[in-house]
Every structure is written in C-alpha cells, then in structure tokens.
Design an enzyme around this catalytic site. Structure first.
Site, PDB file in Angstrom:
ATOM      1  CB  CYS A 219     -20.344  -8.771   4.956  1.00  0.00           C
ATOM      2  SG  CYS A 219     -22.051  -8.620   5.495  1.00  0.00           S
TER       3      CYS A 219
ATOM      4  CB  CYS B  59     -29.754  -2.118  -1.271  1.00  0.00           C
ATOM      5  SG  CYS B  59     -30.457  -0.675  -0.450  1.00  0.00           S
ATOM      6  CB  SER B  60     -25.449  -5.651  -2.247  1.00  0.00           C
ATOM      7  OG  SER B  60     -25.513  -5.726  -0.840  1.00  0.00           O
TER       8      SER B  60
ATOM      9  CE  LYS C 186     -27.915  -2.288  -7.118  1.00  0.00           C
ATOM     10  NZ  LYS C 186     -28.496  -3.590  -7.452  1.00  0.00           N
TER      11      LYS C 186
ATOM     12  CG  HIS D 212     -23.210  -8.976  -0.216  1.00  0.00           C
ATOM     13  ND1 HIS D 212     -22.005  -9.587   0.072  1.00  0.00           N
ATOM     14  CD2 HIS D 212     -23.464  -8.140   0.835  1.00  0.00           C
ATOM     15  CE1 HIS D 212     -21.564  -9.148   1.246  1.00  0.00           C
ATOM     16  NE2 HIS D 212     -22.424  -8.275   1.724  1.00  0.00           N
TER      17      HIS D 212
END
Lengths: 139, 421
Positions: free
Chosen positions: B93, B242-243, B363, B367
């Site tokens: 990421c 969670c994203s 978020k 992402h």
C-alpha cells in the site's frame, strides 16, 4: 555458515511433529523466531536450531468475523468467529498463531497476558489436512 | 553528522486524480487518463508532454487484480509517453509513495528534470474474497497468514495492544471514522463523500420506503455502536473502522529546481524524505506503534530541518482508524498514548491543532492501494495552493506531511512538502 538445517521448511516440518523451533546465534546468543541463518542483531552466520518450550503469554489479539478464504474453508464465518493472536514465548520472541479454546462471546473480556501453551490445529480439505501452529490456555 | 540533503531541489508542479470509487466500466488505464488530464490542467504555464523524461508508477498488484503485469510501459503508452523510461514500483500500500520517492531521487541525482509519478489500482473487478486474498499477499504469507490473520485482523491486534498499554477507549476509533467522513463529504473525488449523518439519513429513508422498522439512532455514536449498522469485522474494529476496496488513480508532476520556473511560479518543494522497513508484525519490539513510521519521519524531519510542531497538516495512512491514531504518535504530533485522546477531543479535525486527513483519508476518500500515496500529494497541493474549496484549512500554510504505510509497517514512507513565499 553453520551446517545446521534452518531452511524455512524445517519450521513447518517441526509443526507437523508438534514442535516449535527457532534459532540461537552462536556468536551473540540472540534467539530468532522464525529461524534465521543470519543473526538480525550481530549479523553472524553461525546459528543453531532451538526448540521452544511452547509456553508464553498473549501479547495482542483479535476475534475475526470476516475471514480470508482459507479460514472460510475451515468453517469460520461471522456466526462462528475465530481468535488469532500474537504470543510472547517465555524465551522472548513473539509469533502469530490461532488461539483455541477461549470464550469468544465477549472479546473485550479476553485478557492480554493470559498464559498460553502451544498446540496444533489441523485445517484443509479432507485427505489433505495440514497442521498449523496454535495456542490454548495453559489452565 | 550533518543532515542528509537532496543533491538538487525537487518541486511539485502539478497534480491530478480520478474520482475514487467502484467503476466496473473503467480499466486502470482509463482511470489514469483521468488523473493525467487533470494534472495537465493544473500546471500553471502548461506541460508540453514531450518534456516528460520518465514515468514512475506505484501499483501494488495489477497482476492479481487485473491479471496484468508490466503495467508501467502499458500506461505510459496509453497517455502517449513511449518511449520514456517507465517503471512500476511495488511496496504494497506504500507503492505510490515509493514511486514518488524514486522520482525525487532520480531528479535530485541530475539524471532527469521532469518526471511524471503515477499511482494506480483497480481492485473491484474481483469478488471480495479474492480481493482479501490478494491484499493478504502484502503480509508474510508463510508465517502470518496461516495463523488466520487478515489485514483488519492485524490492525485489530495492534489496537488491543494499544488499548491495553494506554487504557484507550475504542470509541476513539469511531471518532476518527466520523471525522474522516466529515472531511470526505467535502471532497468530490472521495468514494464516500457523505458524513456519517448522511449515511444514517440514507438508511432511515430506505427503511421508511420499504416499510421496515425505522432505526432509532439518536446520535452518530449510536449508529457507530449499532452491530447491525456497523458490524464487527475483527474485534475491536468495525466496518466503519476500515478503508474500502476502491478503484482510482493519481498523478504528480515533479520537476527540478533548475527548470521549475518554466512550469509554475507557485511550486511546492520537497523539504524532506524518509523511508524505513521492518519485519513481520510479531517480530517487532512494540505492537502498539509502527516503528518504521517513526524512523521514516525522523529522517524526513532531519532533512527538512523542522520538527512535528512545524507541520501545518498531514495526510496519514488511515487504512484502519487505529492506524491514524498510531500515526499521530509515530509522527510526533502527540506523545505516546495521547493520540486516542486527541482524536476524542477533535484535535485532528480541520479546526484542531493538528489537522489530519482533510481529504477524508483512505477511510472516506477510498484506498486504491497503489494510488493512495500519490493521492495524498494531491490534497497537500490543494491545501497549500489554497484551492481545497469547502475543506480549505484556515490561515497561512507552509509545511505539510504525507505518511504512507505498506502492510502493517513493513514499509513506511514519509514526505514533507514546503510552500516557500
């Protein structure tokens, strides 16, 4: 380099025999888990295989309600969650493993520091199961 | 020892990003075209495409998500850049920030003057279980994934270590989510440009329309604590911690200080860069922080000759809400153990003392993993140029920081940007 067998597969062979292994640097004594040919502290390439006692304490944990594919195949889901944690062994190093035989009805009640002992859990399709490292309460 | 400096100054001269979201009708190439076209419109004095000498693309895994390897030359060709040197950078990421860093190093070395940096991920073509498995390959697949860990699970475990060490209230995590949705609601590029109140109103309207029992939430916290509306994913992290899984692209134009005036009279300079690595989560000395983030930040602060107190705002890697809280401590904005209280007290909001993720963060903005580090620079540019619209921070802004994490912190990249008056 020491001729002691420390390839990654030896870790999984040990798990099949229900043993947890790592390595100890013959130069500085640093213990590595998983095992390493090269010491991360002093960079010596002289290491020996070490078998852990298999006891330790819970350092961090979670209860997983949305599992990855392999754990879905093993029968887990939001109604049947499982616990996974990081365990600090009595010898010092930490390792990730599934944690068995804990009450998961209220995860907030699970205590970091809970004494644990090593066990194994078999997962995988019928006839092709493999043993995986796990821990359970020491009682 | 004197602080390490870049051998030659590097500046941002333009930025662009696609809308982030779920786009079944667009390939990753289409998304990058959107980002690149917007970038060209932001270069004050224009960007003749033939000036671009190299292309660095951050992308985690088009191989798994789209069955497409060797992505950089394909994307370069799609926007007419062949035959410039094109390379894909992969550090999970953090891929986008790693591409940015390599482009900075290439320019400061003297090799290039004008480099295009891209970040790109098209994640939603696969079923969700396959996406989860692809993301899991950013962890140690021999020693972590067989234990049963998922990415929410890793960060959830870090959250339990953090809560245990600092007696932190998990309500602080939910506060981060509420704040980032408030910012995302003001960002038209965000995947979720909705506040949590908007989400609640939408669910109530849907229930009324279908003649179902109408939820009786009295506050945002009520909604966030409702196990039906906000189900547990990996205790103590819920869905809104969670994203999301996203498609999106971002682009940044970097130029050397020697040619910057050809492109803009309002450049944003690279003031400091840092990057550090680490082993698997279990092998670290502390589980309640991200050691590579603190190390990368220290390098960047030293190069810039500033401290955390000088940073006017930051875009941090809030892949999970606990990650933003740990980052606020790793980066030195708050002392260890105080980040969760700062989140509760609103100190990281747009009007707080350390604004974090004015874009909505991972978020709310979304992402698309390889794009995230590059999209952070898009927000830095907008805020420093005063073009962030309804989410524009007040006052005069000079220093901004981006923090982009790969995995659970096996990689962290930090960049510090400066607007010089």
């Amino acid at each position: 380099m020491s001729d002691c067998k420390l390839e990654t597969k030896t870790f999984f062979q040990a798990i099949e025999n229900e043993a947890l292994i790592g390595s100890r640097c013959l130069n500085c004594g640093h213990i590595s888990l998983p095992q390493r040919y090269i010491c991360s502290r002093c960079h010596s390439n002289q290491a020996e295989r070490l078998e852990f006692a298999g006891t330790g304490k819970l350092a961090a944990y979670t209860v997983i309600y949305v599992p990855a594919t392999d754990m879905v195949k093993a029968g887990y889901d939001s109604k049947n969650p499982y616990m996974v944690g990081i365990v600090t062994l009595d010898e010092g190093p930490r390792i990730s493993a599934q944690i068995l035989d804990m009450d998961l009805s209220d995860p907030a009640k699970i205590q970091i520091g809970t004494p644990l002992k090593m066990t194994v859990i078999e997962r995988g399709a019928e006839g092709q199961t493999k043993k995986f490292l796990a821990f359970k309460p020491l009682e | 020892m004197t602080a390490k400096k870049l051998a030659r100054g590097v500046a941002v001269a333009g930025v662009g990003m696609s809308k982030f979201g779920v786009f079944p009708d667009k390939s990753s190439r289409d998304l990058f075209v959107e980002a690149y076209q917007e970038l060209r419109s932001t270069v004050e004095k224009g960007l003749p495409p033939k000036d671009i000498e190299a292309f660095y693309l951050g992308n985690f895994s088009a191989d798994q998500f789209e069955k497409q390897g060797h992505l950089a030359p394909i994307v370069a060709s799609w926007i007419g850049l062949s035959p410039v040197a094109s390379a894909r950078m992969e550090d999970a990421c953090a891929s986008g920030s790693v591409a940015l860093r390599q482009a900075i190093l290439a320019i400061s070395s003297g090799l290039y003057d004008v480099v295009l940096v891209g970040g790109l991920e098209k994640m939603t073509d696969l079923p969700i279980a396959a996406v989860t498995d692809a993301l899991a390959s950013a962890a140690d697949t021999m020693f972590e994934i067989p234990a049963g860990f998922t990415f929410p699970g890793f960060y959830a475990a870090m959250a339990t270590a953090y809560m245990d060490k600092y007696q932190a209230d998990p309500e602080a995590f939910l506060r981060v989510g509420i704040k980032n949705h408030e910012n995302g609601a003001l960002n038209d590029k965000a995947q979720f440009n909705q506040t949590i109140k908007d989400v609640m109103a939408g669910k109530i309207a849907k229930a009324e329309q279908k003649g179902l029992p109408v939820p009786a939430w009295e506050s945002e916290m009520d909604f966030m604590r409702d196990p039906k509306a906000n189900p547990m994913i990996a205790w103590p992290l819920r869905l809104f911690d969670c994203s999301p899984v996203s498609d999106g692209a971002a682009a940044v134009l970097l130029v050397s200080e020697d040619v910057v005036s050809k492109y803009t009279d309002h450049p944003i300079y690279i003031a400091g860069i840092g990057q550090a690595s680490d082993g698997a989560l279990a092998e670290r000395d502390s589980l309640s922080e991200v050691p590579s983030a603190a190390k990368a930040a220290a390098q960047a602060y030293e190069m810039a000759g500033i401290t955390a107190a000088d940073i006017d705002f930051a875009e941090v890697h809030d892949c999970f809400t606990i990650a933003e809280i740990m980052a606020s401590e790793d980066l030195g904005f708050f002392p260890r153990g105080e980040g969760w209280k700062a989140a509760m007290e609103g100190k990281t909001s747009r009007v707080g003392e350390h604004p974090i993720n004015t874009s909505g963060g991972l978020k709310a903005k979304g992402h698309p993993v390889g794009a995230s580090g590059v999209a952070q620079v898009v927000e830095v540019w907008k805020q420093l140029q005063g073009t962030a619209g309804a989410r524009q921070l007040p006052g005069s802004l000079r220093y901004a920081l981006t923090h982009n994490v790969g995995g659970t912190g096996q990689t962290t990249v930090v960049h510090i940007f400066e607007k010089r008056s």
